[in-house]
Write a protein that holds these residues in place. Structure first.
Motif, mmCIF file in Angstrom:
data_model
loop_
_atom_site.group_PDB
_atom_site.id
_atom_site.type_symbol
_atom_site.label_atom_id
_atom_site.label_comp_id
_atom_site.label_asym_id
_atom_site.label_seq_id
_atom_site.Cartn_x
_atom_site.Cartn_y
_atom_site.Cartn_z
ATOM 1 N N THR A 80 0.805 -1.225 0.000
ATOM 2 C CA THR A 80 0.000 0.000 0.000
ATOM 3 C C THR A 80 0.838 1.275 0.000
ATOM 4 O OG1 THR A 80 -0.148 0.094 2.411
ATOM 5 C CG2 THR A 80 -1.873 -1.143 1.257
ATOM 6 N N ARG A 108 -5.200 7.068 8.537
ATOM 7 C CA ARG A 108 -4.072 7.998 8.431
ATOM 8 C C ARG A 108 -4.047 8.968 9.609
ATOM 9 N NH1 ARG A 108 -4.994 6.402 3.370
ATOM 10 N NH2 ARG A 108 -6.816 7.713 2.977
ATOM 11 N N ARG A 124 -1.550 4.520 1.899
ATOM 12 C CA ARG A 124 -2.687 4.604 0.985
ATOM 13 C C ARG A 124 -3.741 3.563 1.369
ATOM 14 N NH1 ARG A 124 -1.472 3.951 -4.666
ATOM 15 N NH2 ARG A 124 -0.154 2.214 -4.054
#
Length: 166
Positions: A80, A108, A124
């Motif tokens: 990712t 995040r 991500r």
């Protein structure tokens, strides 16, 4: 699980580690996902735990196989980031019926505030649905896995599965 929703059946899950270097003995993150799910009485059968290389067709084929099965949730770990070999997001996102944007945003945020600071912007991590199934794509680090499972996935898994299958 912390949700007020109580399912009348055991949630079935699948775990996919995406790595060019890990095997079943060195896959700490995949094993951690399995153990954290087991704490919540979520089943991961032996055939629902695989390791594949960072290759789009290998990832897509395995996920598509599980999408035809009785699993409720697929959790991937690895691939990712932003390196050229990190292709999990590009491979999985087109499969989504709906993306759950809040998952990546909260992941995040929590990563930034509780764990890695500004390195969180490199993640991500995403989640989405494919018809009545959930897919979470997590980073490969065991710290990221622990954060995602304990703070986001486990507390809402019953609710999410209930919403998709009602």
């Amino acid at each position: 699980m912390h949700s007020d929703i109580k399912l009348t059946r055991k949630i079935q899950s699948a775990v996919l580690t995406i790595s060019d270097t890990r095997d079943y003995k060195t896959d700490k993150s995949g094993q951690l996902i399995k153990s954290l799910l087991a704490e919540e009485n979520v089943e991961v059968r032996d055939e629902a735990y695989k390791i594949v290389k960072d290759e789009p067709q290998a990832i897509k084929s395995q996920i598509e196989e599980w999408l035809k099965s009785d699993v409720d949730v697929i959790i991937t770990t690895g691939g990712t980031g932003i390196s050229p070999r990190d292709i999990t997001i590009e491979t999985v996102r087109p499969l989504f019926t709906k993306e759950i944007e809040g998952f990546g945003e909260l992941f995040r945020y929590l990563s930034y505030t509780e764990d890695v600071g500004t390195k969180a912007l490199l993640s991500r991590a995403i989640a989405g649905t494919v018809k009545d199934k959930l897919i979470f794509c997590l980073p490969g680090s065991s710290g990221a896995v622990k954060l995602a499972l304990n703070k986001l996935i486990k507390p809402e898994l019953n609710h999410l599965v209930h919403e998709l299958t009602k």
